[in-house]
Design a protein around this motif. Structure first.
Motif, PDB file in Angstrom:
ATOM      1  N   ASN A  41      -3.206   5.067  -4.039  1.00 42.52           N
ATOM      2  CA  ASN A  41      -1.165   4.096  -3.224  1.00 42.52           C
ATOM      3  C   ASN A  41      -0.082   5.909  -3.378  1.00 42.52           C
ATOM      4  O   ASN A  41       0.692   6.328  -2.911  1.00 42.52           O
ATOM      5  CB  ASN A  41       0.046   3.445  -4.258  1.00 42.52           C
ATOM      6  N   VAL A  47      -4.981  -2.051  -1.802  1.00 43.81           N
ATOM      7  CA  VAL A  47      -5.457  -2.110  -3.441  1.00 43.81           C
ATOM      8  C   VAL A  47      -7.465  -2.650  -2.681  1.00 43.81           C
ATOM      9  O   VAL A  47      -7.886  -2.838  -3.837  1.00 43.81           O
ATOM     10  CB  VAL A  47      -4.849  -3.839  -2.785  1.00 43.81           C
ATOM     11  N   LEU A  69       4.056  -4.069  -4.704  1.00 41.20           N
ATOM     12  CA  LEU A  69       3.060  -3.369  -4.201  1.00 41.20           C
ATOM     13  C   LEU A  69       3.902  -1.946  -5.314  1.00 41.20           C
ATOM     14  O   LEU A  69       3.007  -1.376  -6.351  1.00 41.20           O
ATOM     15  CB  LEU A  69       2.180  -2.802  -3.394  1.00 41.20           C
ATOM     16  N   SER A  70       4.936  -1.584  -4.962  1.00 40.90           N
ATOM     17  CA  SER A  70       5.817  -0.664  -5.658  1.00 40.90           C
ATOM     18  C   SER A  70       5.636  -0.803  -6.869  1.00 40.90           C
ATOM     19  O   SER A  70       5.690   0.136  -7.912  1.00 40.90           O
ATOM     20  CB  SER A  70       7.204   0.208  -5.074  1.00 40.90           C
ATOM     21  N   GLY A  80      -1.169  -1.169   2.472  1.00 41.06           N
ATOM     22  CA  GLY A  80      -1.779  -1.759   1.265  1.00 41.06           C
ATOM     23  C   GLY A  80      -2.499  -2.577   0.988  1.00 41.06           C
ATOM     24  O   GLY A  80      -2.653  -2.688  -0.086  1.00 41.06           O
ATOM     25  N   THR A 116       5.278  -4.852   0.069  1.00 40.14           N
ATOM     26  CA  THR A 116       5.627  -3.634  -0.235  1.00 40.14           C
ATOM     27  C   THR A 116       6.938  -3.340  -2.260  1.00 40.14           C
ATOM     28  O   THR A 116       5.950  -2.116  -2.284  1.00 40.14           O
ATOM     29  CB  THR A 116       6.633  -3.048   0.972  1.00 40.14           C
ATOM     30  N   HIS A 118       3.156   0.155  -8.330  1.00 46.75           N
ATOM     31  CA  HIS A 118       2.685   1.325  -8.757  1.00 46.75           C
ATOM     32  C   HIS A 118       3.449   2.251 -10.315  1.00 46.75           C
ATOM     33  O   HIS A 118       2.365   2.460 -10.827  1.00 46.75           O
ATOM     34  CB  HIS A 118       3.149   2.351  -7.677  1.00 46.75           C
ATOM     35  N   TYR A 135      -5.464   2.895  -8.321  1.00 47.59           N
ATOM     36  CA  TYR A 135      -4.950   2.071  -7.507  1.00 47.59           C
ATOM     37  C   TYR A 135      -3.833   3.234  -8.023  1.00 47.59           C
ATOM     38  O   TYR A 135      -3.305   3.557  -6.511  1.00 47.59           O
ATOM     39  CB  TYR A 135      -4.125   1.841  -8.725  1.00 47.59           C
TER      40      TYR A 135
END
Length: 129
Positions: free
Chosen positions: A84, A110, A23-24, A106, A20, A27, A80
């Motif tokens: 997201n 992706v 991915l944040s 997640g 997480t 982003h 992406y």
């Protein structure tokens, strides 16, 4: 008073990044990439307005291997960030906060970004020759 001989928390040497958090961060990186890509798009549009010589210059830059790589990255960043953003919208409604759901959403996001990028590039090259 001397500083303690221990790392600050969370320290990169002891902190194990979670999916997480990665991915944040990605982003945010894609948000910056979209801003830079929008500048490239603006350059392209302004060159088209100025005439064929300026447009040919931009087309040569965008058509180079580096330009193509940048466009691929911009396309991935776009998908992406979109995926997201939808995921965050679901969170705004309180959906998907269980650990299993976070991981699944997640991975799905992706996968969506990669698949949409590949489909877009295949379509672009099929149309473009």
């Amino acid at each position: 008073m001397p500083a303690p001989d221990r790392p600050l928390s969370p320290h990169l040497q002891v902190y194990r990044p979670q999916m997480t958090s990665v991915l944040s961060i990605l982003h945010r990186v894609t948000g910056v990439a979209l801003t830079l890509g929008t500048l490239l798009l603006t350059w392209w549009l302004v060159a088209a307005a100025y005439g064929p010589d300026q447009f040919d210059t931009v087309q040569a830059a965008v058509g180079s291997w580096l330009g193509q790589l940048i466009l691929w990255g911009f396309t991935f960043a776009l998908f992406y960030h979109l995926g997201n953003g939808v995921r965050h919208l679901a969170w705004d409604f309180g959906w998907g906060f269980d650990l299993g759901q976070l991981r699944a959403s997640g991975l799905a996001m992706v996968a969506f970004a990669v698949a949409a990028t590949v489909v877009t590039l295949i379509a672009a090259y099929a149309v473009g020759g």
